[in-house]
Design an enzyme around this catalytic site. Structure first.
Site, short mmCIF file in Angstrom:
data_model
loop_
_atom_site.label_atom_id
_atom_site.label_comp_id
_atom_site.label_asym_id
_atom_site.label_seq_id
_atom_site.Cartn_x
_atom_site.Cartn_y
_atom_site.Cartn_z
N GLY A 498 35.80 84.70 56.18
CA GLY A 498 35.87 85.66 57.27
C GLY A 498 34.51 85.80 57.92
O GLY A 498 33.55 85.12 57.56
N GLY A 499 34.47 86.65 58.90
CA GLY A 499 33.24 86.88 59.62
C GLY A 499 32.13 87.37 58.70
O GLY A 499 30.96 87.08 58.90
N PHE A 500 32.51 88.08 57.67
CA PHE A 500 31.49 88.67 56.82
C PHE A 500 31.18 87.83 55.60
O PHE A 500 30.35 88.19 54.80
CB PHE A 500 31.92 90.07 56.38
CG PHE A 500 31.81 91.07 57.48
CD1 PHE A 500 30.58 91.65 57.78
CD2 PHE A 500 32.91 91.42 58.23
CE1 PHE A 500 30.46 92.55 58.80
CE2 PHE A 500 32.80 92.34 59.26
CZ PHE A 500 31.57 92.91 59.55
N GLY A 501 31.87 86.73 55.42
CA GLY A 501 31.59 85.89 54.26
C GLY A 501 32.85 85.31 53.67
O GLY A 501 33.92 85.39 54.26
N VAL A 503 35.91 84.71 50.89
CA VAL A 503 36.76 85.56 50.07
C VAL A 503 37.38 84.71 48.95
O VAL A 503 37.88 83.61 49.20
CB VAL A 503 37.89 86.19 50.91
CG1 VAL A 503 38.69 87.18 50.07
CG2 VAL A 503 37.32 86.90 52.12
N LYS A 517 35.04 89.61 48.09
CA LYS A 517 34.42 89.18 49.34
C LYS A 517 32.92 89.05 49.10
O LYS A 517 32.25 90.01 48.76
CB LYS A 517 34.72 90.23 50.42
CG LYS A 517 34.21 89.87 51.78
CD LYS A 517 34.75 90.81 52.84
CE LYS A 517 36.06 90.32 53.40
NZ LYS A 517 36.59 91.13 54.50
N ASP A 614 37.74 96.42 65.61
CA ASP A 614 37.93 94.97 65.51
C ASP A 614 39.31 94.69 64.94
O ASP A 614 39.48 93.90 64.03
CB ASP A 614 36.85 94.36 64.63
CG ASP A 614 36.87 92.84 64.70
OD1 ASP A 614 37.33 92.31 65.75
OD2 ASP A 614 36.46 92.20 63.74
#
Ligand SMILES: *[C@@H]1O[C@H](CO)[C@@H](O)[C@H](O)[C@H]1NC(C)=O
Ligand SMILES: *[C@@H]1O[C@H](CO)[C@@H](O)[C@H](O)[C@H]1NC(C)=O
Ligand SMILES: *[C@@H]1O[C@H](CO)[C@@H](O)[C@H](O)[C@H]1NC(C)=O
Ligand SMILES: *[C@@H]1O[C@H](CO)[C@@H](O)[C@H](O)[C@H]1NC(C)=O
Ligand SMILES: *[C@@H]1O[C@H](CO)[C@@H](O)[C@H](O)[C@H]1NC(C)=O
Ligand SMILES: *[C@@H]1O[C@H](CO)[C@@H](O)[C@H](O)[C@H]1NC(C)=O
Length: 657
Positions: A498-501, A503, A517, A614
């Protein structure tokens, strides 16, 4: 055993007036059976509008065992809703249902041995048995409208609309659901679903004689929330005549509540378009719903990993086994100065039998409890049409749980020694002094996870310490545990980027599946601040939000641990030609409503107001029942807008106070 000559509704109602028994090849297309008539195991009776069918059925595994049963006509797989002789199957090549001389229905094998009877004590002159469109098989005199016997009074595992569970003084019956032994064995199983009629009205699930789950003591409580439109229920609480629960559902042509053989309560709705059953609601206990998980004087808090704590003024008997319950720190009860601590937002303790005493019209419930040394706690409840009732508990206080959801939970006042009241006052001032610098926001927002202080009432009524706050260390999960759970973050366990890293899917030693995550960027803010945010977010609980279970900080790397959802995200369905077809319109509507509920909670009902900013299909995860859960809603708080330069280019969410 299908009806080979389907008869229209009009025709079958005509037959009712012509009074001519119509025997088709395999079934009696009339819904009435009269004295002198019978059906054998190749025949059946169909209700007037052809909704239900009464006949004989056998399990494929045991075709020699014959059961008299009611099922939905035309529904495959055959869905049996009632069985007359579940524990006394007819073991014979043929079986018949006919009338005894006294007018009762009787089920016999070909040599005339009886295996089941409707056993009404009244004798009936001109008996007729009818299968109604509600699924109720009724027996009455043809000249009277009163039923002398009805199958609705003897439920098996299914509660149909209009059917009641609970007690009725007219029949003296206490109706309950009893599960099948297994999904292929109709005999009486271990699990039962009943209404407690001794003490306050509560639902119970028992396994044999062991209590598995206790429902909320209800009067007018909305005890369930997962009910859709059109679902109405009726709770009757009148200790002298009737204590019962029944429901109906105008939105679905067929619906049923089942105590299933694995111990879950399920509600199924029939999907007319897809022509199949849909599970609308399921309850299987677990966690703080497990009956008496924390022992006497325990308080179960679902928000923390070690759920069991004690009521204020009590301490654990054993730190090794929290189910042993708690004891008073200061046992000096019934001496001058003892009083009550108010505990808010809880499910009241078990209120069965002599553990509880309910009095109407008592003005001062506290004084009522105080004057009896055995009284452990009190609470008040407004009973519709009856008035305010004062409830006192004796002997034990078990199965109390904290209810974090907004707008739910009741207050209970627990008796403690004088020293505890003084200590509470001291602690209050200390706690405020200490707490303010660290968690001022928390107090400001009135967060429930922390200590909450409410205005002092008159008469030295002590206020309140609710639940122990969630401790940071309870959410921190060691890296070793996560490595073991994800097989060292193996690529095979990677389920997303994902955008944050990245999973990863993992499995904790206790079997719980998790999603880990691994954040690409470390948070721009200080570590303590980050931990505080995780604490906040972890306390947001809603069935349409992905639950944050914990975090881990290892070598500057931040990992967030979420509940695992097997069905991936909504975009995997919408943009996939094959999977898209599984998104039927009713399901889409359910998903939309679920998302809206989650947003409403974030925007309006939660203690922190969070604007997601978002929200997109990729951020909507689906659980195994295709219920939507919003993910990544806390990121805005964890990463300050100005400090986040993630790969996503996303405008991160923010919150307003
Ligand atoms: C059941 O009853 C029908 C109609 O009376 C009859 O034709 C049929 O042979 C019977 N079947 C058995 C197995 O007795
Ligand atoms: C009918 O049931 C009785 C009692 O169980 C049994 O003794 C008898 O053999 C059965 N008759 C047949 C034909 O199976
Ligand atoms: C009637 O039958 C039910 C089971 O179907 C049984 O529980 C009950 O005891 C019976 N009552 C009488 C009076 O025989
Ligand atoms: C519960 O059932 C078990 C096994 O059936 C029995 O040993 C036990 O005595 C029962 N307990 C009570 C309280 O009835
Ligand atoms: C359904 O239940 C509601 C509330 O209990 C009741 O008012 C209504 O008459 C019921 N409808 C039917 C069709 O039973
Ligand atoms: C903990 O205590 C409860 C109640 O006293 C008991 O039923 C349970 O078996 C105990 N568990 C363990 C692991 O000792």
């Amino acid at each position: 055993m299908e009806n080979m000559t389907p008869t229209s509704n009009l025709l079958s109602s005509l037959f009712f007036f012509t009074l001519i028994p119509l025997f088709s090849r395999n079934s009696i297309a009339d819904y009435t059976l009269k004295q002198g008539q019978s059906i054998n195991d190749t025949q059946s009776i169909v209700s007037a509008a052809e909704i239900f069918e009464l006949g004989f059925f056998s399990q494929p595994q045991a075709t020699n065992l014959k059961y008299l049963a009611i099922w939905y006509k035309g529904v495959t797989p055959k869905t049996v809703v009632w069985v007359a002789n579940r524990d006394t199957p007819v073991l014979s090549s043929s079986a018949t249902l006919n009338f005894k001389r006294d007018g009762n229905l009787v089920l016999m094998n070909q040599t005339g041995a009886a295996f089941w009877s409707s056993n009404s004590t009244k004798s009936i002159q001109n008996p007729i048995a009818q299968l109604l469109d509600t699924g109720n098989l009724v027996l009455r005199d043809s000249k009277s409208e009163d039923y002398v016997w009805q199958s609705f009074d003897y439920p098996t595992d299914t509660l149909l609309p209009g059917m009641k569970i609970g007690w009725d003084s007219k029949t003296g019956l206490n109706r309950k659901l009893t599960s099948w032994t297994s999904s292929i064995d109709v005999s009486s199983g271990e699990f039962s679903f009943s209404l407690n009629t001794n003490g306050l009205p509560q639902f119970f699930v028992h396994k044999g004689n062991k209590t598995m789950f206790r429902g909320w003591p209800w009067f007018d409580h909305d005890f369930g929330q997962s009910y859709g439109n059109g679902f109405n229920y009726d709770l009757v609480f009148d200790a002298s005549t009737e204590i019962s629960f029944s429901y109906n559902d105008s939105a679905h042509s067929r619906t049923r509540i089942v105590m299933d053989s694995s111990g879950s309560i399920l509600r199924h709705e029939w999907n007319d378009v897809g022509e199949k059953w849909r599970k609308a609601y399921s309850f299987d206990g677990a966690g703080c719903n497990d009956y008496d998980l924390c022992g006497n004087f325990g308080l179960c808090n679902p928000a923390v990993t070690t759920s069991c704590g004690c009521l204020y003024g009590f301490e654990q008997i054993s730190t090794k086994n929290l189910s042993n319950g708690c004891v008073r720190r200061d046992p000096k009860i019934c001496e001058a100065g003892d009083g009550f601590m108010k505990i808010s937002k809880v499910k009241w303790p078990d209120s069965t039998g002599d553990s509880v005493n309910m009095k109407l019209g008592v003005k001062d419930c506290e004084a009522e409890c105080l004057k009896d040394c055995g009284c452990l706690a009190y609470g008040t409840v407004q009973i519709p049409k009856i008035g305010l009732a004062c409830v006192n508990w004796f002997h034990k206080l078990v199965d109390i749980r904290y209810v974090p959801d907004v707008g739910s939970g009741d207050d209970i006042y627990v008796r403690v020694a004088a020293s505890e009241l003084e200590a509470a006052d001291e602690k209050r001032s200390v706690a405020v002094v200490v707490a303010v610098p660290i968690v001022s926001v928390m107090v400001f927002l009135g967060l429930i996870g922390g200590w909450i202080f409410i205005r002092r009432r008159a008469r030295g009524n002590h206020e309140v310490l609710i639940v122990p706050p969630i401790q940071e260390h309870e959410l921190e999960i060691p890296i070793g545990v996560l490595e073991a759970a994800t097989e060292n973050f193996s690529v095979f366990n990677k389920i997303g980027e994902g955008g944050f890293g990245s999973v990863y899917k993992g499995k904790l030693p206790n079997g719980q599946e998790i999603a880990v995550k691994k954040l690409a960027e470390t948070s721009g803010q200080g570590l303590q601040e980050f931990k505080n945010e995780v604490l906040f977010i972890s306390q947001l609980q809603h069935r349409n939000l992905v639950k944050l279970l914990g975090f881990c900080i290892h070598n500057e790397q931040i990992l967030l641990i979420y509940e695992y959802l097997p069905n991936k995200s909504l975009d995997c369905f919408i943009f996939d030609d094959q999977r898209r077809s599984s998104l039927t319109w009713p399901r889409r509507i359910d998903i939309i409503i679920g998302i809206a509920r989650g947003l409403l909670y974030l925007h309006r009902d939660s203690r922190l107001r969070i604007i997601h900013r978002d929200l997109k299909a990729a951020n909507i995860l689906l659980d195994n029942e295709m219920k939507p859960k919003i993910s990544d809603f806390g990121m805005a708080r964890m990463f300050r807008e100005d400090q986040t330069e993630t790969k996503t280019r996303r405008v991160v969410g923010t919150y307003e106070v």
